[in-house]
Write a protein that holds these residues in place. Structure first.
Motif, short mmCIF file in Angstrom:
data_model
loop_
_atom_site.label_atom_id
_atom_site.label_comp_id
_atom_site.label_asym_id
_atom_site.label_seq_id
_atom_site.Cartn_x
_atom_site.Cartn_y
_atom_site.Cartn_z
N ARG A 74 0.94 -1.39 -0.17
CA ARG A 74 0.23 0.21 0.05
C ARG A 74 0.86 1.04 -0.16
O ARG A 74 2.00 0.86 0.21
N ALA A 75 0.26 2.27 -0.53
CA ALA A 75 0.98 3.55 -0.36
C ALA A 75 2.09 4.24 0.42
O ALA A 75 2.46 4.50 0.95
N GLN A 76 0.58 3.90 1.35
CA GLN A 76 1.41 4.77 2.88
C GLN A 76 2.46 3.68 3.41
O GLN A 76 4.02 4.36 4.29
N MET A 77 2.64 2.71 3.33
CA MET A 77 4.14 1.52 3.61
C MET A 77 5.44 1.81 3.06
O MET A 77 6.04 1.79 2.70
N ILE A 78 4.96 2.21 1.28
CA ILE A 78 6.20 2.70 0.39
C ILE A 78 6.15 3.72 1.19
O ILE A 78 8.07 3.87 1.19
N GLY A 87 5.29 7.37 5.91
CA GLY A 87 3.74 6.76 5.38
C GLY A 87 3.31 7.30 6.58
O GLY A 87 1.57 6.95 5.86
N TYR A 88 2.79 7.50 7.56
CA TYR A 88 1.74 8.14 8.47
C TYR A 88 1.52 9.39 8.30
O TYR A 88 0.16 9.44 8.62
N PHE A 89 2.75 10.27 7.53
CA PHE A 89 2.32 11.61 7.61
C PHE A 89 1.51 11.28 6.56
O PHE A 89 0.52 12.79 5.80
N LEU A 90 1.40 10.92 5.36
CA LEU A 90 0.53 10.64 4.10
C LEU A 90 -0.73 10.21 4.42
O LEU A 90 -1.50 10.31 4.04
N SER A 91 -0.89 9.01 5.57
CA SER A 91 -2.15 8.74 5.76
C SER A 91 -3.00 9.82 6.03
O SER A 91 -4.08 9.07 6.46
N LEU A 92 -2.46 10.36 7.05
CA LEU A 92 -3.57 10.95 7.92
C LEU A 92 -3.61 12.31 6.62
O LEU A 92 -4.62 12.96 6.74
N SER A 202 -6.67 9.36 -5.57
CA SER A 202 -5.76 8.61 -6.53
C SER A 202 -5.13 6.93 -5.85
O SER A 202 -4.72 6.49 -7.03
N PHE A 203 -5.59 7.23 -4.78
CA PHE A 203 -4.84 5.33 -4.61
C PHE A 203 -6.10 4.27 -4.65
O PHE A 203 -6.13 3.66 -3.87
N ALA A 204 -7.82 4.58 -4.71
CA ALA A 204 -8.74 4.27 -5.07
C ALA A 204 -8.62 3.11 -5.64
O ALA A 204 -8.23 1.81 -5.13
N THR A 295 -10.66 3.40 0.87
CA THR A 295 -9.52 4.05 0.29
C THR A 295 -8.91 4.47 1.50
O THR A 295 -7.85 4.10 1.59
N SER A 296 -9.85 5.33 2.66
CA SER A 296 -8.88 6.28 3.65
C SER A 296 -8.43 4.76 4.97
O SER A 296 -7.60 5.44 5.07
N ILE A 297 -9.09 3.83 4.81
CA ILE A 297 -9.55 2.76 5.56
C ILE A 297 -8.32 1.77 5.31
O ILE A 297 -7.36 1.56 6.42
N SER A 298 -8.25 1.80 3.77
CA SER A 298 -6.79 1.35 3.55
C SER A 298 -5.51 2.10 4.05
O SER A 298 -4.73 1.90 3.92
N PHE A 299 -5.56 2.87 4.07
CA PHE A 299 -3.93 4.35 4.45
C PHE A 299 -4.62 3.71 5.85
O PHE A 299 -3.05 4.76 6.91
N LEU A 300 -4.98 3.52 6.90
CA LEU A 300 -5.14 3.41 8.29
C LEU A 300 -4.37 1.93 9.22
O LEU A 300 -5.02 1.73 9.56
N ASP A 301 -4.29 1.00 7.81
CA ASP A 301 -3.98 -0.27 8.33
C ASP A 301 -2.99 -0.68 7.70
O ASP A 301 -2.05 -1.12 6.34
N TYR A 302 -1.94 -0.22 8.42
CA TYR A 302 -0.65 -1.00 8.76
C TYR A 302 -0.59 -2.80 8.64
O TYR A 302 0.77 -2.72 9.09
#
Length: 403
Positions: A74-78, A87-92, A202-204, A295-302
Motif C-alpha cells: 500500500r502507498a503508506q507502507m511504500i 507513511g504516517y504523515f501521508l495517511s493523515l 489517486s489511490f482508490a 481507500t481511507s481505511i486502507s491507509f489506516l491499516d498497517y
C-alpha cells in the motif's frame, strides 16, 4: 497452468473493479458541484481545466498504480520505506481529506433521495450511510463494492447521456476555449484536479487492485487495463457534465449557489430532469462514500497483506468503517450546507497530490522497494515530476491570490 489462469482472471476482475471504484470516486457530488460552480464563473474556458484534469489523471494514475502493484505494498507502507514515518504523515493527509469529502458525499446521496422521494435530506443521508456501511462490512465486501459501484456508474452515464441528447450543445465554443482559453484560472484547475484525482482518489483503484491479488511486474497488464478504463469512464462523465452545464449557462440561466448542479438538470429537462439529477446525485454520492471510505481505511491499516484476513483485523476494519462514515454523517446533520465544503476540500486535496505523487516517484527508482528487475518508464517519471511542479505552482499561485 490452471493456477495461472485463475490468477489472471481474478486480477482482471480486480482491475475492472478498481477502474469503476476510481472513476466513480472521481465524479462524486464534489465534482458535480465544482463543475457547475466553475462553469458558471468561467464559461467555456473551464474546458481547459477539464482537459488538464484528464491529462493529469492519466499521468498520476499510471504512476501510482504501477508503483503500488510492482512493489506489492500500500502507498503508506511504500512511503515509510522511502523515509521512516513518512507513511504516517501521508495517511493523515489522505484520511483527513477523505473524511471531509465524505461529508459532502453522504450529503449528496441524501439530497439525491430527497429529490427522488421527498425524504428529508438528513434522513436520506442517514439511510445512505447505513447502506454504505452494510456494503463495506459484508463478508464478501470487495465483490459487493464492485457490483454496487458498477451499477451506480451505469446509472450515472445513462442519466448524463440523456441530458446531453436533449440539449443544444455549443460544441464549437467548448472546443475552441478548451484548447485556446482566453483566461486561465489556477484555482479552478487546482480544485477540479484535487477533487477528481487528488487525495484518496489517486489511490482508490491501485489499492483495490492490490487487495484483489495483483502484485509484481507480471500484473502490469492489469494496471494498464484498470487505470486507463477508469480514466476513460471518468473522462466521459466529466466532459458530458461540462457540456451540459455550458449549454445551460450560455443559455442565460443563473445557477443556484446552494445547489448549482441541480439547476443544470432542471433547466435542461424541467421536473423530469430534476428527478434525473436526484438519481445521478444519489449514484455519485453512494459510490463516492464507498470509494472514499474503502481507500481511507486502507491507509489506516498497517498490517501486512498476509495477516489482513485475521478476525482481529476484520473487526478493526469494521469499527473504523462504521466510525468513519458515522462521523461524516453526524457532521453533515449538525452543520449542513456541504456545497462550499466540497469546493474547498477539492482545493485541499489538490495540495495533497504533489506530495503523494512525489513520494511515489522517489520510490519508483528505489531497488529495495521495486525490485532489481524493474525500471520505471522514463516518460512516466518526467511527466510525473511535471505534474508535481505544476500542481505545487498552482497551489502556491492560489494561496498568493487569496492573500
Amino acid at each position: 497452468m490452471q493456477e495461472t489462469t485463475d490468477h489472471r482472471r481474478t486480477v482482471r476482475n480486480a482491475a475492472i473493479g478498481g477502474a469503476f471504484l476510481m472513476a466513480m470516486s472521481a465524479v462524486g457530488p464534489g465534482f458535480l458541484t465544482q463543475t457547475a460552480t466553475f462553469t458558471q464563473r468561467e464559461g467555456a474556458n473551464f474546458g481547459f481545466a477539464i482537459l488538464m484534469c484528464i491529462i493529469v489523471d492519466v499521468i498520476v494514475q499510471l504512476n501510482i498504480w504501477r508503483v503500488i502493484i510492482v512493489s506489492g505494498k500500500r502507498a503508506q507502507m511504500i512511503a515509510n520505506d522511502v523515509f521512516p514515518g513518512l507513511g504516517y504523515f501521508l495517511s493523515l493527509l489522505v484520511a483527513i481529506g477523505g473524511l471531509f469529502f465524505n461529508i459532502g458525499n453522504v450529503a449528496g446521496a441524501g439530497l439525491g433521495l430527497n429529490v427522488l422521494f421527498g425524504i428529508p435530506t438528513i434522513w436520506g443521508a442517514v439511510i445512505s450511510a447505513v447502506a454504505a456501511v452494510l456494503i463495506l462490512v459484508m463478508k464478501n465486501a470487495l465483490k459487493a463494492v464492485d457490483r454496487t459501484v458498477q451499477v451506480l456508474a451505469v446509472i450515472a452515464v445513462l442519466v448524463l447521456l440523456y441530458t446531453l441528447a436533449i440539449m443544444k450543445i455549443p460544441y464549437g465554443t467548448a472546443i475552441s476555449h478548451t484548447f485556446m482559453p482566453t483566461k486561465v484560472n489556477f484555482y479552478s484547475i487546482l480544485t477540479i484536479v484535487g477533487g477528481t484525482v487528488g487525495g484518496y482518489i489517486s489511490f482508490a483503484g491501485g489499492h483495490r487492485l492490490l487487495e484483489g491479488g495483483a502484485q509484481g511486474t507480471k500484473d502490469l497488464g492489469a494496471v494498464n487495463l484498470g487505470a486507463l478504463s477508469g480514466i476513460g469512464l471518468a473522462s466521459v462523465i466529466r466532459i458530458v457534465l461540462f457540456l451540459t452545464g455550458l449549454a445551460v449557462v450560455l443559455g442565460g440561466a443563473t445557477l443556484d449557489a446552494a445547489n448549482p448542479a441541480a439547476t443544470i438538470f432542471k433547466v435542461a429537462a424541467g421536473t423530469f430532469g430534476y428527478k434525473f439529477f436526484g438519481l445521478l446525485l444519489f449514484a455519485a454520492g453512494m459510490s463516492s462514500v464507498i470509494g472514499s471510505t474503502f481507500t481511507s481505511i486502507s491507509f489506516l491499516d498497517y498490517t501486512s497483506r498476509k495477516n489482513e484476513n485475521t478476525d482481529h483485523n476484520r473487526h478493526y476494519k469494521m469499527a473504523i468503517t462504521i466510525g468513519f462514515i458515522a462521523f461524516a454523517t453526524l457532521i453533515f446533520c449538525f452543520v449542513g450546507q456541504p456545497a462550499t465544503v466540497l469546493v474547498v476540500v477539492g482545493a485541499i486535496n489538490g495540495f495533497i497530490l504533489p506530495i503523494a505523487l512525489g513520494i511515489l516517484l522517489v520510490a519508483s527508482h528505489k531497488t529495495k522497494i521495486m525490485g532489481a528487475g524493474y525500471h520505471h518508464p522514463a516518460w512516466l517519471t518526467w511527466t510525473g515530476w511535471l505534474v508535481v511542479i505544476f500542481m505545487a505552482y498552482a497551489g502556491i499561485n492560489t494561496v498568493l491570490n487569496l492573500l
